[in-house]
Scaffold this motif. Structure first.
Motif, PDB file in Angstrom:
ATOM      1  N   GLN A 108      39.132  38.972  47.146  1.00 41.23           N
ATOM      2  CA  GLN A 108      39.905  40.146  46.748  1.00 41.23           C
ATOM      3  C   GLN A 108      41.080  40.438  47.675  1.00 41.23           C
ATOM      4  N   ALA A 118      31.881  40.616  34.234  1.00 49.98           N
ATOM      5  CA  ALA A 118      33.051  40.466  33.360  1.00 49.98           C
ATOM      6  C   ALA A 118      33.994  41.626  33.630  1.00 49.98           C
ATOM      7  N   THR A 119      34.586  41.631  34.815  1.00 52.98           N
ATOM      8  CA  THR A 119      35.317  42.804  35.304  1.00 52.98           C
ATOM      9  C   THR A 119      36.762  42.488  35.679  1.00 52.98           C
ATOM     10  N   HIS A 120      37.352  41.506  34.983  1.00 53.22           N
ATOM     11  CA  HIS A 120      38.745  41.113  35.236  1.00 53.22           C
ATOM     12  C   HIS A 120      38.874  40.338  36.546  1.00 53.22           C
ATOM     13  N   THR A 121      38.338  40.902  37.622  1.00 52.17           N
ATOM     14  CA  THR A 121      38.265  40.179  38.885  1.00 52.17           C
ATOM     15  C   THR A 121      36.856  40.369  39.437  1.00 52.17           C
ATOM     16  N   LYS A 178      34.032  41.568  41.585  1.00 58.80           N
ATOM     17  CA  LYS A 178      33.911  42.636  42.575  1.00 58.80           C
ATOM     18  C   LYS A 178      32.931  42.236  43.676  1.00 58.80           C
ATOM     19  N   GLN A 209      47.423  47.857  34.336  1.00 59.56           N
ATOM     20  CA  GLN A 209      47.451  47.112  35.587  1.00 59.56           C
ATOM     21  C   GLN A 209      46.859  45.724  35.397  1.00 59.56           C
ATOM     22  N   HIS A 210      47.398  44.782  36.133  1.00 59.28           N
ATOM     23  CA  HIS A 210      46.823  43.446  36.157  1.00 59.28           C
ATOM     24  C   HIS A 210      46.920  42.921  37.595  1.00 59.28           C
ATOM     25  N   TYR A 211      46.175  41.870  37.854  1.00 55.53           N
ATOM     26  CA  TYR A 211      46.111  41.333  39.214  1.00 55.53           C
ATOM     27  C   TYR A 211      46.753  39.955  39.267  1.00 55.53           C
ATOM     28  N   PRO A 234      44.574  31.734  37.182  1.00 55.96           N
ATOM     29  CA  PRO A 234      43.598  32.786  36.844  1.00 55.96           C
ATOM     30  C   PRO A 234      42.238  32.482  37.456  1.00 55.96           C
ATOM     31  N   TYR A 235      41.550  33.515  37.908  1.00 55.83           N
ATOM     32  CA  TYR A 235      40.197  33.332  38.432  1.00 55.83           C
ATOM     33  C   TYR A 235      39.222  33.207  37.265  1.00 55.83           C
ATOM     34  N   PRO A 268      47.576  43.939  42.955  1.00 59.74           N
ATOM     35  CA  PRO A 268      47.596  44.742  41.721  1.00 59.74           C
ATOM     36  C   PRO A 268      49.019  45.133  41.340  1.00 59.74           C
TER      37      PRO A 268
END
Length: 244
Positions: A145, A134-137, A139, A234-236, A243-244, A150
């Motif tokens: 990636q 649960a890390t925004h994107t 890893k 920051q957002h990706y 959204p992923y 970013p």
């Protein structure tokens, strides 16, 4: 799928807030997307057509309940606004420690698949049948990636001398700087949050100018007594916009 899953997510947050009585300023508010001039009316038209295609209820408007010039706008009811940090803290306080424990400041630097999954930290390892990132994107999924960009965006919270700012989330399609505005209430104090100035991370040096510009826009529309808070995050952006 995106519309359905996000609707379900909003419903789940509201359900948890009510079930555990979490004080996180949760409320349902309308979301607005608007163009200030005819230049972006085509964008609004495409949004209306897409919403109709996917069965979303959208209302077309030509004025807003805030003092902003509008050519065309759309309104979607029933969206959610809440304080995410307060929401997460509230959930953590309700966790049954016999079934779940939270370890902060425990960075996982490696995950290896053996008979079980082994997570390595600086002070020990954790084994598990399943791991949720649960890390925004996600890893470590390197092909994915490489398609992430970013961005940094800025925000201010302006306290008002007077004037009523109606509840809602307001997105501007063509503002020269700010991209969204909304209200936030803390006790008896009312704030207007103005966000904008996004740029690719690492490509700007003078961050203070972004806050100055946001303040100028806030004062352009509202009777501001002062800027109480400034922050950035920051957002990706994914390559395909989903959204992923």
């Amino acid at each position: 799928n995106v519309a359905r899953s996000r609707g379900e997510a909003v419903n789940l947050v509201e359900e948890l807030v009510n079930k555990y009585q979490i004080d996180c300023s949760f409320k349902r508010v309308p979301w607005y997307l608007f163009s200030e001039t005819e230049k972006k009316d085509e964008t609004i038209k495409k949004e209306i057509e897409a919403a109709a295609h996917y069965g979303l209820s959208v209302e077309e408007l030509h004025e807003l309940p805030i003092p902003v010039k509008v050519s065309t706008a759309i309104k979607v009811e029933g969206q959610a606004q809440f304080n995410p940090a307060a929401f997460v803290r509230g959930l953590a306080e309700k966790i049954d420690s016999t079934n779940c424990r939270i370890f902060e400041n425990s960075e996982v630097y490696h995950i290896e698949k053996e008979e079980e999954l082994v997570l390595s930290t600086a002070t020990g390892t954790v084994t598990a049948q399943k791991v949720i990132l649960a890390t925004h994107t996600p890893k470590g999924i390197y092909g994915l990636q490489t398609a992430l960009y970013p961005y940094r965006e800025y925000a201010i919270a302006a306290k008002l001398n007077s004037g009523d700012f109606p509840d809602g989330i307001y997105w501007d399609t063509e503002a020269d700087f700010h991209t969204s505005m909304r209200t936030y209430r803390k006790g008896n104090d009312n704030y207007v949050l103005v966000l904008g100035g996004h740029h690719k991370v690492g490509q700007e040096d003078d961050y203070s100018r972004f806050f100055r510009k946001l303040e100028q826009n806030a004062r352009r529309y509202f009777d501001v007594s002062g800027i109480e808070y400034e922050w950035s995050a920051q957002h990706y952006k994914p390559a395909d916009g989903l959204p992923y």
